[in-house]
Design an enzyme around this catalytic site. Structure first.
Site, PDB file in Angstrom:
ATOM      1  N   ASP A 138      -8.226  11.661  15.100  1.00  0.00           N
ATOM      2  CA  ASP A 138      -9.689  12.093  15.256  1.00  0.00           C
ATOM      3  C   ASP A 138     -10.051  12.082  16.719  1.00  0.00           C
ATOM      4  OD1 ASP A 138      -9.290  11.174  12.711  1.00  0.00           O
ATOM      5  OD2 ASP A 138     -10.970  10.130  12.697  1.00  0.00           O
ATOM      6  N   ASP A 262     -17.357   5.097  10.934  1.00  0.00           N
ATOM      7  CA  ASP A 262     -17.348   6.358  11.776  1.00  0.00           C
ATOM      8  C   ASP A 262     -18.964   6.532  11.987  1.00  0.00           C
ATOM      9  OD1 ASP A 262     -14.825   6.447  11.173  1.00  0.00           O
ATOM     10  OD2 ASP A 262     -14.706   7.867   9.716  1.00  0.00           O
ATOM     11  N   GLU A 316     -16.159   9.956   5.209  1.00  0.00           N
ATOM     12  CA  GLU A 316     -15.941   9.509   6.548  1.00  0.00           C
ATOM     13  C   GLU A 316     -16.153  10.672   7.602  1.00  0.00           C
ATOM     14  OE1 GLU A 316     -11.419   7.702   6.580  1.00  0.00           O
ATOM     15  OE2 GLU A 316     -11.261   9.944   6.210  1.00  0.00           O
TER      16      GLU A 316
END
Length: 651
Positions: A138, A262, A316
């Site tokens: 990510d 997150d 997420e």
């Protein structure tokens, strides 16, 4: 008191108790590797010994003779000796610690293709961002500060597979040429000992920078932590301080300790409080929680949720930001008012895709409502219809635009990633604006800076493509290209067609082998001279008996490689082609990645491609029309692309 959505069944909450934080702990002075959680119990030791014994037996039986290892980082040229087939199924990675699956398992069990060093070396991109080696996932906390764009990203310093997640750091003047910096944060505290996971940056009005990120604690609980630059006047932001009072947010009652992660970029509400959203789920309902704060060290959970969608599972990497319905520029995350819509995006853990929707945000109630419930988050539009996940935007205050980053993982076998020594790339940063022509979607487009890499170009104008035709385009090597193409169709043939492929779907169509009256037509990229390997990117028109026509934009990997241990999917979705518009596409092709943009970025597809023959000087580009009843006129401008300068910062 937190209020659960009315569609959450009480039984869904039984397994989820509130997290009791660990007592204050004295941190050891060992390295992060020394502080990783040890195996527990005799059973674990026994199973480990048994696994190792089985592995040794398997290796002895399957590999009687030693083979020279392929190493793409070795300076001495390696022979093209095939790699011995390996059939061990790679272990699942990430799921046991409560995050998305980080192993591409669709090719598990397939024998490893006899990749040569030349093939594996070719797969590394030349103008997309990726680390020098090892695993990346990510994008985290992107921001612009004192003349530099900063990108932080999930990184494994030890291997080309997921694990030991650290925040790595790179800077750029232009989002294209990058300099690697030392790690920003490593897993060295009890509140992030099992990983410094995904987070977001918030720039306060006084210039201070706040970084909120998820930490996986020493007892594998997901908590939210605060970090900030040690010296905000440092343009490179080299040193980061973790707040001594971390964690600042714990999983609330009713939320499982591994379903809470997150945090988004914070935005300022009309009451003077900052807000951040965190992804989670209740049962099978995906939700985005909202927390308020005035100091970023203490937080209050708001009643209800920002939004929730039943059946979408864990959310997420939630992203939440405004877009202007009237102006072409981007907006600061805190902006709200007339002429503004808000984009809510979530990465769905269940299917590993990024979904978004447009809607209206009520800053008083902290509730977001989709414009069209049928296109809600997780059931409607996707950010990208290919291999793309965990996307993150930020507001570029320097050029007044919103920039989107996205992670594209590998779709080859984990064994091959280990051989080549790296895994994953980031897509070219994209600008995001509201599509004023349709009013129903965003437009994504590569940042203008990528055009600085354009070298010489070739133009092909009004090429007639009869049904079943393939036309080669002489551009030399076709490994690093920027392609802009447009297609005009025979409208009389379209109008004369009563019905064509009603119910067509890119992913179930079987690819370009299946011919229809009105499609497919487009480009063949990463193809060899004989087209034994090729990756078509194309349009396909379906028409109903009511006279309505739907256009689909697809990318077909089914014949992209001779190798069996790579993914070969057909990607795509519908795309609106308005009256007066040509069928247009832009492709950014960079070795093993192809980013495809249709109709100015209404629909986007990212593909990972691993040819065995169509590499280096053997890669070619073709125009094609495989429709049975449609003539097509095509034009294209194709630029060769220079390589980006990406190397360590000379500290």
């Amino acid at each position: 008191m937190y209020t659960y959505p009315i569609y959450a069944h009480p039984n869904d909450l039984e397994r989820a108790a509130s997290y009791i934080p660990l007592p204050e702990q004295t941190e050891s002075t060992g390295s992060p590797a020394d502080k990783r959680r040890p195996c527990k119990g005799i059973v674990g030791i026994f199973l480990s010994v048994l696994f190792l014994f089985s592995l040794i037996v398997l290796i002895v039986n399957q590999r009687p003779e030693p083979q020279e290892e392929v190493n793409v980082h070795q300076q001495k040229p390696l022979p093209s000796t095939p790699v011995s087939p390996v059939t061990l199924k790679p272990p699942s990675r990430g799921v046991s610690q409560g995050v998305s699956e980080k192993t591409f398992r669709e090719v598990s069990g397939e024998p490893v293709y006899p990749w040569t060093n030349a093939m594996l070396s070719w797969q590394r991109t030349s103008y997309h961002f990726q680390p020098e080696k090892n695993w990346m996932n990510d994008p985290n906390g992107p921001l612009f500060h004192m003349g530099w764009y900063h990108l932080f990203y999930q990184y494994n310093p030890d291997s080309a597979v997921w694990g030991n997640i650290t925040w790595s750091h790179a800077v750029s003047r232009d989002l294209i040429h990058w300099l690697y910096l030392p790690f920003a944060m490593v897993p060295d505290s009890w509140f992030d000992l099992n990983g410094v996971w995904t987070g977001s940056a918030t720039i306060l009005p006084d210039g201070q920078i706040i970084m909120l990120y998820t930490g996986d604690t020493s007892d594998e609980v997901q908590v939210q932590n605060l970090a900030y630059p040690a010296n905000v006047s440092d343009p490179l932001l080299l040193d980061w301080v973790k707040y001594p009072g971390n964690p600042v947010i714990l999983p609330p009652p009713g939320i499982a300790p591994d379903d809470f992660r997150d945090p988004t970029t914070a935005w300022l509400g009309p009451d003077g409080k900052w807000r951040t959203s965190i992804g989670s789920k209740v049962g099978k309902t995906g939700i985005s929680l909202v927390y308020t704060t005035t100091n970023f060290t203490s937080y209050e959970l708001e009643d209800g949720v920002l939004h929730a969608v039943p059946g979408t599972g864990m959310w997420e990497c939630v992203d939440f930001y405004p877009v202007s319905t009237t102006e072409p520029n981007g907006l600061d995350t805190s902006t709200n008012g007339p002429g503004i819509k808000h984009v809510l995006k979530a990465s769905l853990d269940d299917n590993k895709h990024d979904y978004y929707a447009l809607g209206t945000y009520d800053p008083i109630k902290d509730i977001w409502t989709p414009d069209n419930p049928e296109l809600d988050v997780g059931i409607g539009l996707r950010v990208d219809y290919g291999k793309y996940y965990a996307s993150k935007t930020f507001y570029d205050q320097y050029k007044k635009r919103r920039i989107l980053w996205g992670w594209t993982g590998e779709t080859d076998s984990e064994d091959t990633d280990i051989m080549k020594g790296w895994a994953s790339v980031q897509t070219i940063p994209r600008t995001v604006v509201f599509d004023k022509k349709t009013g129903t979607n965003i437009l994504q487009w590569p940042v203008e800076e990528v055009e600085s890499l354009r070298l010489g170009s070739n133009e092909f104008n009004e090429v007639e493509l009869a049904p079943g035709s393939v036309v080669p385009l002489d551009v030399g090597s076709a490994t690093q290209l920027d392609i802009a193409a447009a297609f005009e169709i025979d409208k009389e043939a379209l109008e004369a067609t009563v019905e064509a492929d009603v119910g067509f779907n890119c992913t179930t169509s079987g690819g370009t082998r299946n011919r229809g009256i009105l499609g497919p037509f487009g480009l063949l990229v990463l193809a060899d001279e004989t087209q034994s390997e090729l990756t078509p990117v194309y349009f396909y028109i379906a028409k109903g008996t009511d006279g309505s026509a739907e256009t689909h934009f697809c990318a077909d990997e089914s014949r992209s490689s001779k190798a069996a241990d790579v993914g070969k999917q057909v990607y795509g979705s519908k795309v609106l082609v308005l009256d007066g518009e040509k069928f247009s596409m832009r492709l950014l092709l960079d070795h093993s990645i192809v980013e495809s943009f249709a109709q100015g970025g209404r629909t986007v597809i990212t593909s990972r491609v691993y040819p065995t023959k169509a590499i280096d000087g053997a890669a070619r580009v073709f125009m094609f029309n495989n429709a049975t009843g449609l003539n097509v006129k095509a034009s294209a401008k194709i630029w060769q692309m220079d390589s980006a300068d990406i190397h360590p910062f000379p500290l």
